[in-house]
Scaffold this active site. Structure first.
Site, PDB file in Angstrom:
ATOM      1  N   ARG A 204       0.891  -1.014   0.039  1.00  0.00           N
ATOM      2  CA  ARG A 204      -0.009  -0.232   0.001  1.00  0.00           C
ATOM      3  C   ARG A 204       0.812   1.316   0.011  1.00  0.00           C
ATOM      4  O   ARG A 204       2.040   1.388   0.400  1.00  0.00           O
ATOM      5  CB  ARG A 204      -0.773   0.082   1.173  1.00  0.00           C
ATOM      6  CG  ARG A 204      -1.938  -1.088   1.093  1.00  0.00           C
ATOM      7  CD  ARG A 204      -2.721  -1.082   2.752  1.00  0.00           C
ATOM      8  NE  ARG A 204      -3.467  -2.120   2.574  1.00  0.00           N
ATOM      9  CZ  ARG A 204      -3.341  -3.123   3.474  1.00  0.00           C
ATOM     10  NH1 ARG A 204      -2.416  -3.593   3.976  1.00  0.00           N
ATOM     11  NH2 ARG A 204      -4.366  -4.173   3.268  1.00  0.00           N
ATOM     12  N   LYS A 229      -2.513  -1.867   7.753  1.00  0.00           N
ATOM     13  CA  LYS A 229      -3.901  -1.382   7.585  1.00  0.00           C
ATOM     14  C   LYS A 229      -4.856  -2.355   8.468  1.00  0.00           C
ATOM     15  O   LYS A 229      -5.675  -1.753   9.215  1.00  0.00           O
ATOM     16  CB  LYS A 229      -4.595  -1.435   6.317  1.00  0.00           C
ATOM     17  CG  LYS A 229      -5.773  -0.821   6.119  1.00  0.00           C
ATOM     18  CD  LYS A 229      -6.283  -0.438   4.930  1.00  0.00           C
ATOM     19  CE  LYS A 229      -7.844  -0.203   4.658  1.00  0.00           C
ATOM     20  NZ  LYS A 229      -8.346  -0.003   3.266  1.00  0.00           N
ATOM     21  N   HIS A 284      -3.098   3.948  -6.066  1.00  0.00           N
ATOM     22  CA  HIS A 284      -3.432   2.588  -5.562  1.00  0.00           C
ATOM     23  C   HIS A 284      -3.767   1.537  -6.494  1.00  0.00           C
ATOM     24  O   HIS A 284      -3.922   0.229  -6.348  1.00  0.00           O
ATOM     25  CB  HIS A 284      -4.825   2.665  -4.727  1.00  0.00           C
ATOM     26  CG  HIS A 284      -5.197   1.646  -3.792  1.00  0.00           C
ATOM     27  ND1 HIS A 284      -4.449   1.582  -2.876  1.00  0.00           N
ATOM     28  CD2 HIS A 284      -6.093   0.782  -3.982  1.00  0.00           C
ATOM     29  CE1 HIS A 284      -4.867   0.487  -2.225  1.00  0.00           C
ATOM     30  NE2 HIS A 284      -6.135   0.081  -2.832  1.00  0.00           N
ATOM     31  N   ARG A 287      -1.252  -1.185  -6.731  1.00  0.00           N
ATOM     32  CA  ARG A 287      -1.402  -2.430  -5.977  1.00  0.00           C
ATOM     33  C   ARG A 287      -2.115  -3.455  -6.757  1.00  0.00           C
ATOM     34  O   ARG A 287      -1.984  -4.563  -6.549  1.00  0.00           O
ATOM     35  CB  ARG A 287      -2.173  -1.785  -4.498  1.00  0.00           C
ATOM     36  CG  ARG A 287      -2.289  -3.083  -3.668  1.00  0.00           C
ATOM     37  CD  ARG A 287      -2.530  -2.555  -2.414  1.00  0.00           C
ATOM     38  NE  ARG A 287      -3.265  -3.369  -1.501  1.00  0.00           N
ATOM     39  CZ  ARG A 287      -2.632  -4.426  -0.704  1.00  0.00           C
ATOM     40  NH1 ARG A 287      -1.440  -4.669  -0.823  1.00  0.00           N
ATOM     41  NH2 ARG A 287      -3.423  -5.005   0.345  1.00  0.00           N
ATOM     42  N   HIS A 310      -4.013  -9.242   2.280  1.00  0.00           N
ATOM     43  CA  HIS A 310      -5.449  -9.512   2.133  1.00  0.00           C
ATOM     44  C   HIS A 310      -5.897 -10.774   3.170  1.00  0.00           C
ATOM     45  O   HIS A 310      -5.229 -11.721   3.111  1.00  0.00           O
ATOM     46  CB  HIS A 310      -5.919  -9.669   0.968  1.00  0.00           C
ATOM     47  CG  HIS A 310      -5.764  -8.574  -0.047  1.00  0.00           C
ATOM     48  ND1 HIS A 310      -4.923  -8.451  -1.055  1.00  0.00           N
ATOM     49  CD2 HIS A 310      -6.298  -7.351   0.041  1.00  0.00           C
ATOM     50  CE1 HIS A 310      -4.989  -7.123  -1.631  1.00  0.00           C
ATOM     51  NE2 HIS A 310      -5.853  -6.477  -1.088  1.00  0.00           N
ATOM     52  N   TYR A 319      -8.817  -6.799  -6.033  1.00  0.00           N
ATOM     53  CA  TYR A 319      -7.605  -6.407  -6.322  1.00  0.00           C
ATOM     54  C   TYR A 319      -7.162  -7.244  -7.303  1.00  0.00           C
ATOM     55  O   TYR A 319      -6.005  -6.896  -7.869  1.00  0.00           O
ATOM     56  CB  TYR A 319      -6.714  -6.246  -5.119  1.00  0.00           C
ATOM     57  CG  TYR A 319      -6.775  -5.302  -3.974  1.00  0.00           C
ATOM     58  CD1 TYR A 319      -6.085  -4.018  -4.255  1.00  0.00           C
ATOM     59  CD2 TYR A 319      -8.124  -5.076  -2.985  1.00  0.00           C
ATOM     60  CE1 TYR A 319      -6.363  -3.007  -3.328  1.00  0.00           C
ATOM     61  CE2 TYR A 319      -8.340  -4.131  -2.454  1.00  0.00           C
ATOM     62  CZ  TYR A 319      -7.386  -2.958  -2.483  1.00  0.00           C
ATOM     63  OH  TYR A 319      -7.613  -1.845  -1.484  1.00  0.00           O
TER      64      TYR A 319
END
Length: 336
Positions: A204, A229, A284, A287, A310, A319
């Site tokens: 990230r 995160k 982003h 990613r 994740h 993603y």
């Protein structure tokens, strides 16, 4: 027994009706209403709950506004949460809305729905609205379990949440990667290094920009992220290309990997995209690009999740955007 009596202000003007419920074994309950009908209905509910043994004290929730609870939430809860800075803004926005003036006991689903409509009119996206609702829902949960407001219900549970749009599927196409890196290089060589590192690691933006040299182990080809995160420590393996990016950087006295900060990249990256003639590309999205490339290299689901951090298949799918032509080549390589 319940009693309903008229209520007057200091000038003797009739302002409403006061309902009183007194029953042995329970504290006296009082509430004032504009009409006698409302007072009688409230008294019936209170007496029924006492009879059935399900009564809960409403005095705390009936004397505390949502705005007051927001202030308490800001003081006691937000500092303990990751990403608290963003939630401070959410709290302040809730406090500025009409719903904030309601007592906790009177906040209903229709009030939350009205606030949602206001947010939509302000141009807020579905995900942003859902984040606002998540904060409000957690506030009611804390109020019920920790602040003595057991009698209240959570009004967020009764409203329809906005449907999330389909996840972005923007990937680098054609010669966009070369053009982007060239434009970044012309802005600042370090910006180009940051972009290359993002494409190689699937990290990230905040994880990349907060990187310090003491978290980097070039000998083992890893980066250790203690703060992520989702709050879980993660060790990110580095490709040869990622190691090359880091090994070519000068070592800073302050221990940070980059001279750039998040704000710098926030403005420099879009400028580089404009210079390269690339439209609708966000940092982003790199990613997404990197995650998709990991699958295209043949890594399995668990391996990719370990790299990207994740926690659920649902989020990992959002993603991952695999190109059909790359999958076709993988099928050819898989032939016996």
């Amino acid at each position: 027994m319940a009693s309903i009596t008229p209520s007057y202000d200091r000038e003797g003007e009739h302002i409403g009706w006061k309902a009183s419920v007194r029953r042995r074994g329970f504290p006296p309950q009082y509430q004032t209403f504009r009409t006698r009908k409302e007072a009688e209905a409230w008294a019936v509910v209170i007496e029924s709950e006492m009879t059935r043994g399900v009564w809960r004290d409403r005095s705390e929730s009936e004397g505390t506004t949502l705005a007051e609870c927001m202030d308490r939430y800001l003081l006691e809860v937000v500092p303990t949460k990751k990403g608290g800075r963003r939630e401070v803004d959410y709290v302040n926005q809730w406090k500025a809305r009409p719903i904030a003036h309601l007592y906790m006991s009177s906040v209903r689903g229709k009030d939350v729905a009205a606030a949602m409509r206001d947010m939509e009119a302000e141009g807020k996206g579905a995900n942003t609205i859902r984040l606002h609702l998540a904060l409000l829902s957690h506030l009611f949960k804390v109020a019920r379990t920790e602040w003595g407001m057991e009698a209240i219900s959570n009004p967020v549970e009764s409203v329809r949440k906005p449907r999330l749009p389909q996840g972005r599927d923007r990937r680098l196409v054609g010669d966009e990667e070369c053009r982007l890196l060239a434009a970044c290089q012309s802005v600042n060589p370090e910006l180009a290094a940051i972009v290359r590192f993002a494409i190689e690691t699937a990290m990230r933006q905040g994880e990349i920009m907060g990187l310090a040299w003491d978290a980097v182990n070039l000998a083992q080809r890893t980066v250790t992220l203690n703060e992520t995160k989702n709050g879980t420590k993660r060790v990110v393996p580095l490709s040869a290309a990622a190691c090359k990016v880091l090994s070519e950087l000068p070592r800073r006295i302050d221990g940070k990997v980059w001279a750039y900060g998040q704000e710098g990249v926030k403005y420099a990256f879009p400028a580089a995209c404009r210079r390269a003639g690339i439209k609708d590309l966000r940092f982003h999205d790199l990613r997404h690009e990197a995650t998709s490339r990991l699958f295209e290299k043949g890594l399995n689901l668990m391996q990719v999740a370990a790299i990207t951090g994740h926690k659920t298949l649902q989020m990992l799918k959002r993603y991952t955007h695999l190109r059909a032509e790359d999958l076709a080549r993988m099928l050819d390589r898989a032939r016996p």
